[in-house]
Design a protein around this motif. Structure first.
Motif, PDB file in Angstrom:
ATOM      1  N   THR A 142      23.655  45.167  64.524  1.00  0.00           N
ATOM      2  CA  THR A 142      22.770  44.525  63.564  1.00  0.00           C
ATOM      3  C   THR A 142      21.452  44.127  64.236  1.00  0.00           C
ATOM      4  OG1 THR A 142      22.471  42.550  62.177  1.00  0.00           O
ATOM      5  CG2 THR A 142      23.967  42.358  64.032  1.00  0.00           C
ATOM      6  N   PRO A 143      20.328  44.219  63.524  1.00  0.00           N
ATOM      7  CA  PRO A 143      19.048  43.779  64.114  1.00  0.00           C
ATOM      8  C   PRO A 143      19.054  42.295  64.476  1.00  0.00           C
ATOM      9  CG  PRO A 143      18.676  45.063  62.115  1.00  0.00           C
ATOM     10  CD  PRO A 143      20.141  44.788  62.180  1.00  0.00           C
ATOM     11  N   LEU A 144      19.944  41.529  63.854  1.00  0.00           N
ATOM     12  CA  LEU A 144      20.002  40.094  64.150  1.00  0.00           C
ATOM     13  C   LEU A 144      20.305  39.843  65.626  1.00  0.00           C
ATOM     14  CD1 LEU A 144      21.943  38.651  61.057  1.00  0.00           C
ATOM     15  CD2 LEU A 144      19.480  38.582  61.517  1.00  0.00           C
ATOM     16  N   LEU A 145      21.102  40.724  66.239  1.00  0.00           N
ATOM     17  CA  LEU A 145      21.412  40.559  67.660  1.00  0.00           C
ATOM     18  C   LEU A 145      20.157  40.721  68.507  1.00  0.00           C
ATOM     19  CD1 LEU A 145      23.370  40.201  70.000  1.00  0.00           C
ATOM     20  CD2 LEU A 145      23.913  42.641  69.843  1.00  0.00           C
ATOM     21  N   ALA A 146      19.345  41.723  68.198  1.00  0.00           N
ATOM     22  CA  ALA A 146      18.096  41.922  68.943  1.00  0.00           C
ATOM     23  C   ALA A 146      17.153  40.744  68.744  1.00  0.00           C
ATOM     24  CB  ALA A 146      17.425  43.221  68.497  1.00  0.00           C
ATOM     25  N   VAL A 147      17.060  40.255  67.502  1.00  0.00           N
ATOM     26  CA  VAL A 147      16.201  39.090  67.225  1.00  0.00           C
ATOM     27  C   VAL A 147      16.700  37.880  67.995  1.00  0.00           C
ATOM     28  CG1 VAL A 147      15.439  37.501  65.427  1.00  0.00           C
ATOM     29  CG2 VAL A 147      15.505  39.959  64.969  1.00  0.00           C
ATOM     30  N   LEU A 148      18.024  37.715  68.035  1.00  0.00           N
ATOM     31  CA  LEU A 148      18.624  36.573  68.722  1.00  0.00           C
ATOM     32  C   LEU A 148      18.320  36.576  70.218  1.00  0.00           C
ATOM     33  CD1 LEU A 148      20.436  34.276  67.620  1.00  0.00           C
ATOM     34  CD2 LEU A 148      22.420  35.572  68.406  1.00  0.00           C
ATOM     35  N   LEU A 149      18.123  37.767  70.782  1.00  0.00           N
ATOM     36  CA  LEU A 149      17.902  37.879  72.227  1.00  0.00           C
ATOM     37  C   LEU A 149      16.432  38.045  72.610  1.00  0.00           C
ATOM     38  CD1 LEU A 149      20.886  40.013  73.551  1.00  0.00           C
ATOM     39  CD2 LEU A 149      20.715  37.573  73.151  1.00  0.00           C
ATOM     40  N   THR A 150      15.518  37.850  71.667  1.00  0.00           N
ATOM     41  CA  THR A 150      14.097  37.923  72.021  1.00  0.00           C
ATOM     42  C   THR A 150      13.696  36.914  73.103  1.00  0.00           C
ATOM     43  OG1 THR A 150      13.608  36.549  70.068  1.00  0.00           O
ATOM     44  CG2 THR A 150      13.321  38.943  69.842  1.00  0.00           C
ATOM     45  N   ALA A 157      15.447  44.037  71.928  1.00  0.00           N
ATOM     46  CA  ALA A 157      14.687  42.815  71.653  1.00  0.00           C
ATOM     47  C   ALA A 157      13.212  42.989  71.998  1.00  0.00           C
ATOM     48  CB  ALA A 157      15.286  41.644  72.440  1.00  0.00           C
ATOM     49  N   ARG A 158      12.935  43.702  73.089  1.00  0.00           N
ATOM     50  CA  ARG A 158      11.544  43.958  73.466  1.00  0.00           C
ATOM     51  C   ARG A 158      10.847  44.816  72.418  1.00  0.00           C
ATOM     52  NH1 ARG A 158       9.778  48.273  76.233  1.00  0.00           N
ATOM     53  NH2 ARG A 158      11.895  48.712  77.018  1.00  0.00           N
ATOM     54  N   PHE A 159      11.535  45.811  71.900  1.00  0.00           N
ATOM     55  CA  PHE A 159      10.936  46.656  70.861  1.00  0.00           C
ATOM     56  C   PHE A 159      10.643  45.854  69.595  1.00  0.00           C
ATOM     57  CE2 PHE A 159      12.874  50.366  73.179  1.00  0.00           C
ATOM     58  CZ  PHE A 159      11.674  51.002  73.435  1.00  0.00           C
ATOM     59  N   VAL A 160      11.498  44.886  69.283  1.00  0.00           N
ATOM     60  CA  VAL A 160      11.246  44.033  68.121  1.00  0.00           C
ATOM     61  C   VAL A 160       9.973  43.211  68.330  1.00  0.00           C
ATOM     62  CG1 VAL A 160      12.092  42.019  66.823  1.00  0.00           C
ATOM     63  CG2 VAL A 160      13.648  43.892  67.356  1.00  0.00           C
ATOM     64  N   LEU A 161       9.782  42.724  69.547  1.00  0.00           N
ATOM     65  CA  LEU A 161       8.642  41.860  69.846  1.00  0.00           C
ATOM     66  C   LEU A 161       7.324  42.617  69.999  1.00  0.00           C
ATOM     67  CD1 LEU A 161      10.158  39.366  72.449  1.00  0.00           C
ATOM     68  CD2 LEU A 161       9.418  38.820  70.123  1.00  0.00           C
ATOM     69  N   GLN A 162       7.407  43.916  70.299  1.00  0.00           N
ATOM     70  CA  GLN A 162       6.192  44.675  70.626  1.00  0.00           C
ATOM     71  C   GLN A 162       6.029  45.883  69.691  1.00  0.00           C
ATOM     72  OE1 GLN A 162       6.645  45.680  74.781  1.00  0.00           O
ATOM     73  NE2 GLN A 162       6.654  43.535  75.440  1.00  0.00           N
TER      74      GLN A 162
END
Length: 450
Positions: free
Chosen positions: A90-98, A56-61
């Motif tokens: 799925t990337p949706l899990l990482a997005v969900l945990l941002t 999730a951190r990698f998605v945000l940064q």
């Protein structure tokens, strides 16, 4: 029975009371996890939760070396969750945990625990509205109207059955440690709810979403096709059976489910590119997991694991076949899909069909850990009212189910913590686990009153 004990029994069988207790347990464990992790080397929080949080951190940064690799990735300026090694979801899990990073580090645990609670509530609704009234109507033979179960009795029974999920230590410990299994469990139950309600379009959409989240729920589609095709009758012979599986209604269900799965996949690929495709799906197809787990396959994979400098083509054909990770799919798919075709013929049998399909899928999966058991125990609260098993046999099934796991874990402890070479013994116990759980499944199938 005294008035005090009667009042206590009523309180314990009240769904509202069970729900409050289950919420308090989960919140308390999440608070405890934060206290424990800050003070202990051995963490309460599952390693997977840290993987999710890092992804999730990698998605945000986003930044150099960390841009989503799909055509829309840089344009949307989002990072790549797969920069975090071992993130294979799925990337949706990482997005969900941002929100773990901008709201609270335990946000994901609360989310997973909330999915547990919603799943239990959905079970209660299914039991009250469909399953228990259906069982009562099928068992009502010479009963008078005075003998029919009252709504209050159905609600009390439904509350106690849903407590099997809501107050299950395995369930609430896994979600509060940070495993995401509860999200998929909720999707699967929503799919079942829509199917039992006859809302097949929504069931197809949710099945596509569930399969996107984790691939194994696709097996449920076979049973759904059988139920949909049988709703308008089945003709005689193999032609009639084939026509019940392939007709306008079943094709529509399949197309809607496949399109949902496909659209989600295309959207994820457009943003995150090939890493999404590989880590979420392709990796699991050719995965060689030689680490010890309940599955007896682990030892075969361990013995045939590829070594550096030994070309595959120089090995004997039999070893090439055994080393193929696809070989384990054959018995698994035959049994899981076959069970769906065999038992998925009536809507009232759908819960039973999905339970058998999932149980066989887990038993014969090449990787199996404790959290995989949640995939089929999820259906037990809904299935128990439809089972007729003598108490002594029920005790025997529970004892074998737990006992074979304990037998395996005792040997695995020697390997994992004491460093003893007990691979062969662990493999034998894996065979005992497989035989024992297969026997339990056979007993449940025999006790089913469809």
């Amino acid at each position: 029975m005294t008035s005090n004990s009667h009042g206590l029994l009523q309180a314990l069988s009240s769904f509202h009371s069970i729900l409050i207790v289950s919420v308090l347990i989960r919140v308390g464990l999440i608070w405890y996890s934060e206290w424990h992790d800050a003070r202990s080397v051995v963490k309460y929080t599952d390693i997977d939760y840290r993987v999710f949080t890092d992804a999730a951190r990698f998605v945000l940064q986003p930044g150099p070396g960390n841009y989503a690799q799909g055509p829309l990735g840089k344009w949307l300026s989002v990072g790549d969750p797969y920069t975090r090694q071992t993130y294979r979801y799925t990337p949706l899990l990482a997005v969900l945990l941002t929100p773990n990073h901008w709201l609270h580090r335990s946000f994901g645990k609360y989310l997973f625990a909330g999915c547990d609670i919603l799943a239990g509530t959905l079970m209660y609704q299914l039991l009250v509205s469909i399953i228990l009234p259906g069982v009562a109507s099928r068992t009502r033979t010479s009963k008078t109207s005075e003998d029919e179960p009252r709504p209050v009795d159905i609600k009390r029974q439904a509350a106690l059955l849903s407590a099997i999920h809501l107050l299950n230590p395995l369930v609430f410990s896994i979600s509060t440690r940070g495993s995401s299994e509860s999200v998929l469990s909720l999707f699967v139950l929503l799919t079942l709810y829509c199917a039992l309600k006859g809302k097949w379009t929504w069931a197809a959409i949710l099945l596509g979403l569930s399969t996107h989240w984790k691939i194994y729920p696709f097996i449920y589609g076979v049973a759904c096709l059988g139920v949909i095709g049988s709703e308008r009758g089945v003709g005689k012979g193999w032609k009639g059976y084939t026509a019940s599986l392939v007709n306008a209604r079943t094709v529509r269900f399949g197309v809607v489910s496949a399109v949902t799965f496909g659209l989600l996949g295309v959207a994820m690929y457009a943003i995150w590119g090939y890493p999404f495709l590989y880590e979420s799906y392709i990796y699991h197809v050719h995965r060689r997991d030689h680490r010890h787990n309940f599955s007896p396959y682990f030892y075969l994979i361990y013995l045939t694991y590829p070594f550096e400098g030994i070309p595959q083509e120089t090995l004997p054909l039999w070893r090439q076949i055994l080393r193929s990770p696809l070989i384990s799919f054959l018995p698994q798919m035959i049994l899981s899909l076959g069970a769906g075709l065999l038992f998925g013929r009536r809507k009232k049998d759908l819960t039973f069909a999905w339970f058998v399909q999932t149980f066989t899928f887990v038993i014969f999966n090449k990787v199996c850990t404790s959290q995989y058991f949640l995939w089929y125990t999820l259906f037990l609260p809904l299935l128990i009212p439809q089972l007729s098993i003598p108490p002594r046999w029920a005790v025997a099934y529970v004892a074998v189910w737990f006992g074979t796991q304990a037998l395996w874990l005792a040997e695995a402890y020697k390997l994992e913590f004491l460093g003893e070479s007990v691979f062969l013994g662990l493999w034998v116990r894996g065979l005992v686990y497989m035989a024992g759980h297969s026997w339990v499944l056979a007993g449940v199938m025999q006790g089913y009153n469809g």
